[in-house]
Design an enzyme around this catalytic site. Structure first.
Site, PDB file in Angstrom:
ATOM      1  N   ASN A 113      -4.813  -1.987  -4.411  1.00 33.08           N
ATOM      2  CA  ASN A 113      -5.965  -1.801  -3.681  1.00 33.08           C
ATOM      3  C   ASN A 113      -5.866  -1.220  -2.761  1.00 33.08           C
ATOM      4  OD1 ASN A 113      -8.422  -2.583  -3.153  1.00 33.08           O
ATOM      5  ND2 ASN A 113      -8.265  -4.527  -2.640  1.00 33.08           N
ATOM      6  N   LYS A 126       0.033  -6.692   1.618  1.00 38.11           N
ATOM      7  CA  LYS A 126      -0.536  -5.249   1.696  1.00 38.11           C
ATOM      8  C   LYS A 126      -0.086  -4.316   2.658  1.00 38.11           C
ATOM      9  CE  LYS A 126      -5.027  -3.506   0.556  1.00 38.11           C
ATOM     10  NZ  LYS A 126      -5.452  -2.478   1.527  1.00 38.11           N
ATOM     11  N   GLU A 184     -11.271  -5.193   1.175  1.00 36.37           N
ATOM     12  CA  GLU A 184     -10.463  -5.932   0.300  1.00 36.37           C
ATOM     13  C   GLU A 184     -11.074  -7.057  -0.205  1.00 36.37           C
ATOM     14  OE1 GLU A 184      -9.670  -4.507   2.802  1.00 36.37           O
ATOM     15  OE2 GLU A 184      -7.355  -4.019   2.926  1.00 36.37           O
ATOM     16  N   ASP A 244       0.852  -1.358  -0.166  1.00 40.96           N
ATOM     17  CA  ASP A 244       0.014   0.041  -0.086  1.00 40.96           C
ATOM     18  C   ASP A 244       0.823   1.425   0.027  1.00 40.96           C
ATOM     19  OD1 ASP A 244      -2.351  -1.649   0.015  1.00 40.96           O
ATOM     20  OD2 ASP A 244      -3.147  -0.703   1.989  1.00 40.96           O
ATOM     21  N   HIS A 266      -5.399  -9.457   3.150  1.00 37.52           N
ATOM     22  CA  HIS A 266      -4.203  -9.725   4.116  1.00 37.52           C
ATOM     23  C   HIS A 266      -4.938  -9.871   5.376  1.00 37.52           C
ATOM     24  CE1 HIS A 266      -4.621  -5.104   5.269  1.00 37.52           C
ATOM     25  NE2 HIS A 266      -5.696  -5.411   4.502  1.00 37.52           N
ATOM     26  N   ARG A 267      -5.948  -9.358   5.725  1.00 38.21           N
ATOM     27  CA  ARG A 267      -6.530  -9.351   7.125  1.00 38.21           C
ATOM     28  C   ARG A 267      -7.114 -10.871   7.446  1.00 38.21           C
ATOM     29  NH1 ARG A 267      -4.898  -4.938   9.292  1.00 38.21           N
ATOM     30  NH2 ARG A 267      -5.369  -3.177   8.051  1.00 38.21           N
TER      31      ARG A 267
HETATM   32  O1  LIG Z   1      -8.440   6.103   6.871  1.00 34.06           O
HETATM   33  C1  LIG Z   1      -7.633   5.115   7.101  1.00 34.06           C
HETATM   34  O2  LIG Z   1      -6.439   4.829   7.041  1.00 34.06           O
HETATM   35  C2  LIG Z   1      -8.612   3.752   7.111  1.00 34.06           C
HETATM   36  C3  LIG Z   1      -9.864   3.715   7.552  1.00 34.06           C
HETATM   37  C4  LIG Z   1     -10.584   2.683   7.531  1.00 34.06           C
HETATM   38  O3  LIG Z   1     -11.503   2.564   6.351  1.00 34.06           O
HETATM   39  P1  LIG Z   1     -12.888   3.082   6.184  1.00 34.06           P
HETATM   40  O4  LIG Z   1     -13.213   4.337   6.601  1.00 34.06           O
HETATM   41  O5  LIG Z   1     -13.323   2.743   4.931  1.00 34.06           O
HETATM   42  O6  LIG Z   1     -13.907   2.089   7.221  1.00 34.06           O
HETATM   43  C5  LIG Z   1      -9.790   1.403   7.538  1.00 34.06           C
HETATM   44  O7  LIG Z   1     -10.827   0.258   7.413  1.00 34.06           O
HETATM   45  C6  LIG Z   1      -8.804   1.211   6.311  1.00 34.06           C
HETATM   46  O8  LIG Z   1      -8.006   0.269   6.517  1.00 34.06           O
HETATM   47  C7  LIG Z   1      -7.834   2.509   6.800  1.00 34.06           C
HETATM   48  C1  LIG Z   2      -9.633  -1.783   4.560  1.00 33.83           C
HETATM   49  C2  LIG Z   2      -8.347  -1.628   4.489  1.00 33.83           C
HETATM   50  O1  LIG Z   2      -7.458  -1.285   3.454  1.00 33.83           O
HETATM   51  P1  LIG Z   2      -7.678   0.172   2.821  1.00 33.83           P
HETATM   52  O2  LIG Z   2      -6.797   1.138   3.063  1.00 33.83           O
HETATM   53  O3  LIG Z   2      -7.499  -0.332   1.270  1.00 33.83           O
HETATM   54  O4  LIG Z   2      -9.135   0.497   2.745  1.00 33.83           O
HETATM   55  C3  LIG Z   2      -7.576  -2.582   5.695  1.00 33.83           C
HETATM   56  O5  LIG Z   2      -6.145  -2.555   5.281  1.00 33.83           O
HETATM   57  O6  LIG Z   2      -8.253  -3.419   6.233  1.00 33.83           O
END
Ligand SMILES: O=C(O)C1=C[C@@H](OP(=O)(O)O)[C@@H](O)[C@H](O)C1
Ligand SMILES: C=C(OP(=O)(O)O)C(=O)O
Length: 426
Positions: free
Chosen positions: A94, A412, A342, A49, A386-387
């Site tokens: 992603n 990821k 994901e 990422d 990944h989770r």
């Molecule tokens: O802003 C961020 O860094 C994130 C917000 C969350 O997403 P959502 O706001 O879509 O729930 C989380 O699930 C993601 O892994 C990272």
């Molecule tokens: C939702 C996730 O990733 P993203 O930052 O791509 O939304 C995650 O890392 O669980």
């Protein structure tokens, strides 16, 4: 397909310094780019990422250098917006934390951009963000399906003013809007439509904007004000905290099969909401100790919980697999947006937990899990998530062990997850 067999682990013990936070790494890279001055980021996460964000910044002409391990990054800020002389096509895998903030940031300057990603990215919504940016004058076109990447941006700068944004699918849309707000042509007043999800991620955004010298006024997560004339200024050095979501697997491991497990790099001073995972684990009966910069989990008998998990959607997946080792029925609610991450995580979690024998009820926005009397071994499908791979590693604490399909999908956010996990089990 590669498979990883985890034989039964009877005891897990020790300490792990958790790699940098994904959420902080990608926010800090973008803010450092827009800021005045040079920023040195330390403990940057080295994972897919972050690589997508770094590669995009390079393509956009941002100057930075990386250390050998890719964990220290020195960035020369642009002291303003990103402009491009020729059109740029960016591929963002992603990575939600690259796609959403870059979509917003690129509308600030001048140039033509296309943003694309992996097939799953084309199924992850972005319409609420695009709608909000259009209210500020952005020109964004959907290249395939309306409301989803890939996107084409024809950037000419953003007007400020009043803007409404839906908050009920993802907080990342608001995060993206907040980060660009100081660089528009006027004050920005944001009104949230619907109930904002994943609120603690907005706290991370505002905390980092603060560290780069910008103030956001938060009216109870319903309205946000950003005054014009603010400028991002480099804080000089910025240490990226350990990733609290990544810490969740190790804390759950300590609670289920410690000994004790100590995670360092993240603790009670953290700006990440996912440290609240430790409170959820404590509610299940785990013995938790907090330090400023560490958390320890020790083995205890675990019981089920019934909890709203909207504030910690990522770490909540770890509670779902920890529930296999708890008595009673665990109920995790208000997690509709698991379906648009994901993979459809509610569906995937239900299918895979049933494989090990759990009784599972999958609702539109909740899941209930009752542990089986006898846990079955299984080959767990991970859905390029990944989770899914990381939270099912906990099934190695069952007498029969577990097999993880496509374990490398942890790249990821945590490329050497299984090396670290099995190291503590030796
Ligand atoms: O802003 C961020 O860094 C994130 C917000 C969350 O997403 P959502 O706001 O879509 O729930 C989380 O699930 C993601 O892994 C990272
Ligand atoms: C939702 C996730 O990733 P993203 O930052 O791509 O939304 C995650 O890392 O669980």
């Amino acid at each position: 397909m590669k498979q990883l067999r985890l034989e039964p682990i009877n005891l897990i013990n020790g300490e792990i310094n958790i790699p940098g936070s994904k959420s902080i790494s990608n926010r800090a890279l973008l803010l450092a780019t827009l800021a005045k001055g040079k920023t040195t980021l330390t403990n940057l996460l080295d994972s897919d990422d972050i690589r997508y964000m770094l590669a995009s910044l390079k393509q956009l002409g941002v100057n930075y250098s990386l250390s050998e391990q890719n964990t220290v990054c020195e960035i020369e800020g642009l002291n303003g917006v990103i402009n491009a002389q020729k059109s740029q096509a960016l591929f963002l895998g992603n990575a939600g934390t690259a796609m959403r903030p870059l979509c917003a940031a690129l509308t600030l300057g001048q140039g033509e951009f296309t943003l694309t990603g992996e097939p799953r990215m084309e199924e992850r919504p972005i319409g609420d963000l695009v709608d909000a940016l259009k209210q500020l004058g952005a020109d964004i076109t959907y290249l395939k399906n309306a409301g989803f990447p890939p996107l084409a941006i024809n950037a000419t700068g953003l007007n400020g003013g009043d803007v409404e944004i839906a908050g009920d699918l993802s907080s990342q849309f608001l995060t993206a809007l907040l980060m660009v707000a100081p660089l528009t042509r006027d004050d920005v007043n944001i009104k949230i439509k619907g109930e904002l999800v994943s609120k603690p991620y907005i706290d991370i955004t505002i905390a980092l904007m603060n560290q780069f010298g910008v103030t956001v006024i938060n009216h109870d997560y319903q309205r946000f004000e950003i005054k014009r004339g603010q400028q991002y200024v480099s804080p000089g050095k910025l240490l990226v905290e350990g990733d609290a979501s990544s810490a969740s697997y190790f804390l759950a491991a300590g609670a289920i099969q410690g000994g004790e497990v100590k995670v360092t790099g993240v603790g009670k001073k953290s700006i990440q909401g996912d440290v609240l995972f430790a409170d959820a684990l404590e509610k299940m009966g785990a013995d938790i100790e907090w330090g400023d910069d560490y958390i320890i989990a020790r083995k205890s008998a675990l019981t089920s919980i019934d909890m709203d998990m909207n504030h910690i959607p990522d770490a909540a997946m770890t509670i779902a697999t920890a529930a296999i080792f708890a008595t009673g029925t665990t109920r995790l609610t208000n997690i509709y947006n698991w379906r648009i991450k994901e993979t459809d995580r509610l569906a995937a979690m239900a299918i895979e937990l049933r494989k090990v024998g759990a009784e599972v009820e999958e609702g539109q926005d909740y899941i209930t899990i009752t542990a089986p009397k006898v846990i079955n071994t299984a080959a767990i499908d991970t859905y390029n998530d990944h989770r899914m791979a990381m939270c099912f590693s906990l099934l190695a604490f069952a007498d029969c062990g577990i097999t993880i399909n496509d374990p490398d999908c942890t790249s990821k956010t945590f490329p050497d997850y299984f090396t670290q996990f099995t190291r503590l089990a030796d």
